[in-house]
Design an enzyme around this catalytic site. Sequence first.
Site, PDB file in Angstrom:
ATOM      1  N   THR A  22       4.006  -9.942   7.861  1.00  0.00           N
ATOM      2  CA  THR A  22       3.221 -10.143   9.293  1.00  0.00           C
ATOM      3  C   THR A  22       2.227  -8.931   9.682  1.00  0.00           C
ATOM      4  OG1 THR A  22       4.524 -12.121   9.732  1.00  0.00           O
ATOM      5  CG2 THR A  22       3.347 -11.498  11.132  1.00  0.00           C
ATOM      6  N   ASN A  97      -3.167  -2.445  -1.868  1.00  0.00           N
ATOM      7  CA  ASN A  97      -2.253  -1.985  -0.216  1.00  0.00           C
ATOM      8  C   ASN A  97      -1.135  -2.170  -0.887  1.00  0.00           C
ATOM      9  OD1 ASN A  97      -2.328  -2.036   2.314  1.00  0.00           O
ATOM     10  ND2 ASN A  97      -0.787  -4.327   1.957  1.00  0.00           N
ATOM     11  N   TYR A 164       5.846  10.727  -1.460  1.00  0.00           N
ATOM     12  CA  TYR A 164       4.666   9.778  -0.722  1.00  0.00           C
ATOM     13  C   TYR A 164       3.166  10.550  -1.075  1.00  0.00           C
ATOM     14  CZ  TYR A 164       2.985   6.323   2.484  1.00  0.00           C
ATOM     15  OH  TYR A 164       2.011   6.086   3.193  1.00  0.00           O
ATOM     16  N   LYS A 168      -0.318   9.438  -2.934  1.00  0.00           N
ATOM     17  CA  LYS A 168      -1.049   8.915  -1.833  1.00  0.00           C
ATOM     18  C   LYS A 168      -1.829  10.236  -1.901  1.00  0.00           C
ATOM     19  CE  LYS A 168       0.167   4.964  -0.242  1.00  0.00           C
ATOM     20  NZ  LYS A 168      -0.729   4.258   0.297  1.00  0.00           N
TER      21      LYS A 168
HETATM   22  N1  LIG Z   1       2.261   1.707   8.066  1.00  0.00           N
HETATM   23  C1  LIG Z   1       1.233   2.709   8.127  1.00  0.00           C
HETATM   24  O1  LIG Z   1       1.580   3.171   9.813  1.00  0.00           O
HETATM   25  C2  LIG Z   1       0.885   3.854   7.099  1.00  0.00           C
HETATM   26  C3  LIG Z   1      -0.060   4.749   7.243  1.00  0.00           C
HETATM   27  C4  LIG Z   1      -0.599   4.559   6.263  1.00  0.00           C
HETATM   28  C5  LIG Z   1      -1.403   3.916   4.732  1.00  0.00           C
HETATM   29  N2  LIG Z   1      -0.106   2.938   4.626  1.00  0.00           N
HETATM   30  C6  LIG Z   1      -0.020   2.458   3.650  1.00  0.00           C
HETATM   31  O2  LIG Z   1      -0.072   1.266   3.847  1.00  0.00           O
HETATM   32  C7  LIG Z   1       0.334   0.147   2.862  1.00  0.00           C
HETATM   33  C8  LIG Z   1       0.279  -1.231   3.705  1.00  0.00           C
HETATM   34  O3  LIG Z   1       1.619  -0.744   4.236  1.00  0.00           O
HETATM   35  P1  LIG Z   1       2.493  -1.005   5.131  1.00  0.00           P
HETATM   36  O4  LIG Z   1       1.905   0.045   6.692  1.00  0.00           O
HETATM   37  O5  LIG Z   1       1.197  -2.783   5.626  1.00  0.00           O
HETATM   38  O6  LIG Z   1       3.427  -1.643   4.771  1.00  0.00           O
HETATM   39  P2  LIG Z   1       4.529  -2.976   4.185  1.00  0.00           P
HETATM   40  O7  LIG Z   1       5.905  -2.862   3.666  1.00  0.00           O
HETATM   41  O8  LIG Z   1       3.595  -3.831   5.769  1.00  0.00           O
HETATM   42  O9  LIG Z   1       3.235  -3.312   3.888  1.00  0.00           O
HETATM   43  C9  LIG Z   1       3.919  -3.268   2.040  1.00  0.00           C
HETATM   44  C10 LIG Z   1       3.919  -4.031   1.464  1.00  0.00           C
HETATM   45  O10 LIG Z   1       3.738  -3.969   0.006  1.00  0.00           O
HETATM   46  C11 LIG Z   1       4.979  -4.421  -0.712  1.00  0.00           C
HETATM   47  N3  LIG Z   1       5.405  -3.836  -1.963  1.00  0.00           N
HETATM   48  C12 LIG Z   1       6.103  -3.301  -1.897  1.00  0.00           C
HETATM   49  N4  LIG Z   1       6.440  -3.062  -3.908  1.00  0.00           N
HETATM   50  C13 LIG Z   1       5.563  -3.614  -3.823  1.00  0.00           C
HETATM   51  C14 LIG Z   1       6.025  -4.203  -5.491  1.00  0.00           C
HETATM   52  N5  LIG Z   1       6.320  -3.537  -6.454  1.00  0.00           N
HETATM   53  N6  LIG Z   1       5.129  -5.014  -5.301  1.00  0.00           N
HETATM   54  C15 LIG Z   1       4.291  -5.475  -5.040  1.00  0.00           C
HETATM   55  N7  LIG Z   1       4.740  -5.505  -3.609  1.00  0.00           N
HETATM   56  C16 LIG Z   1       4.923  -4.407  -3.057  1.00  0.00           C
HETATM   57  C17 LIG Z   1       6.153  -4.895   0.478  1.00  0.00           C
HETATM   58  O11 LIG Z   1       6.738  -6.306   0.232  1.00  0.00           O
HETATM   59  C18 LIG Z   1       4.758  -4.726   1.381  1.00  0.00           C
HETATM   60  O12 LIG Z   1       4.918  -6.059   1.664  1.00  0.00           O
HETATM   61  C19 LIG Z   1       1.240   1.239   2.048  1.00  0.00           C
HETATM   62  O13 LIG Z   1      -0.025   1.054   0.656  1.00  0.00           O
HETATM   63  C20 LIG Z   1       1.084   2.138   2.782  1.00  0.00           C
HETATM   64  O14 LIG Z   1       1.635   2.997   2.241  1.00  0.00           O
HETATM   65  C21 LIG Z   1       1.108   2.806   5.908  1.00  0.00           C
END
Ligand SMILES: NC(=O)c1ccc[n+]([C@@H]2O[C@H](COP(=O)([O-])OP(=O)(O)OC[C@H]3O[C@@H](n4cnc5c(N)ncnc54)[C@H](O)[C@@H]3O)[C@@H](O)[C@H]2O)c1
Length: 268
Positions: A22, A97, A164, A168
């Site tokens: 969510t 994503n 990580y 990335k």
């Molecule tokens: N939150 C932050 O501060 C941040 C900052 C920069 C980049 N990101 C990137 O943004 C993206 C989304 O992250 P978020 O912050 O929403 O975190 P999040 O953990 O809420 O979302 C990541 C989603 O990926 C799913 N996932 C993980 N492994 C998977 C797989 N094998 N197959 C399918 N789905 C899978 C998870 O179940 C989760 O719902 C990621 O790539 C993360 O690296 C996040």
Amino acid sequence: MTGAAALGLPGSVAIVTGAGGTRGLGAAIARRFGEAGAAVVVTDRGEADLPALVETIAANGGRAAARTADVTVEADIGALVAFARERFGSIDIMVNNAGIGDLIGPVEEFAVEDWDRLMAVNLRGVFLEIKHAARAMIAAGKGGRIISIGSQASKSGILMMSAYAASKHGIVGLTRSAAIDLGKHGITVNAVCPNHIPNDLGDWQRETLSAARGWTMEEYWTRFRGRVPLGRTGQAIDTANACLYLASDLASYVTGEAMNVSGGEEYH
Ligand SMILES: NC(=O)c1ccc[n+]([C@@H]2O[C@H](COP(=O)([O-])OP(=O)(O)OC[C@H]3O[C@@H](n4cnc5c(N)ncnc54)[C@H](O)[C@@H]3O)[C@@H](O)[C@H]2O)c1
């Protein structure tokens, strides 16, 4: 087409992976795309909150459908793309994503199993998503938009996050090369690179890395304000808006980019 009209996505079909949380970026991107008129296939490795997300998009006048897929499994990604085409007729926008960011540690202690897991989700997954979306887009002959979610760690090294950051940074190389391969098909390939966002993953990383550096959260915020010109944390909607731009007609001449969405913290 006017600028206002070009920012919408009417008639487009998008897939957003990792949309199950969510508070996650994927759900925010999917909601934004739904508001902009796209039909959205939302997916994650498990059901999680996908049905609720489909309902929210529909309640706001959009169209959405859910399907589970593990981004590390090629057959799942092929089936996901086929599902979007069967359900909504095409695949025009792919947002890669899904990612994991909670496997961290000093490079000299980092377990090879954790390295492999991180690369499998964050880099192999993005490769598979690009590959199968591109095949469907090429077959349809209408061009397309592919957007991968990178990170500040796509541009800079971060304490205890070598795996990580490598995954990335890898997204940037993949994006630049895929943009070259796919340009002749009218398919743009870009990445969006957010800094810390206050959600489940972002809060965990912020708190864990501050503790590792010996900072209180008060010290973290003092340093943060000195580092981020716009002086606030990024929100999921900031990333969603950048994705909307890259998916729209306004970005038809933008490809191979890794766009920072970091309040000015990251600038290269
Ligand atoms: N939150 C932050 O501060 C941040 C900052 C920069 C980049 N990101 C990137 O943004 C993206 C989304 O992250 P978020 O912050 O929403 O975190 P999040 O953990 O809420 O979302 C990541 C989603 O990926 C799913 N996932 C993980 N492994 C998977 C797989 N094998 N197959 C399918 N789905 C899978 C998870 O179940 C989760 O719902 C990621 O790539 C993360 O690296 C996040």
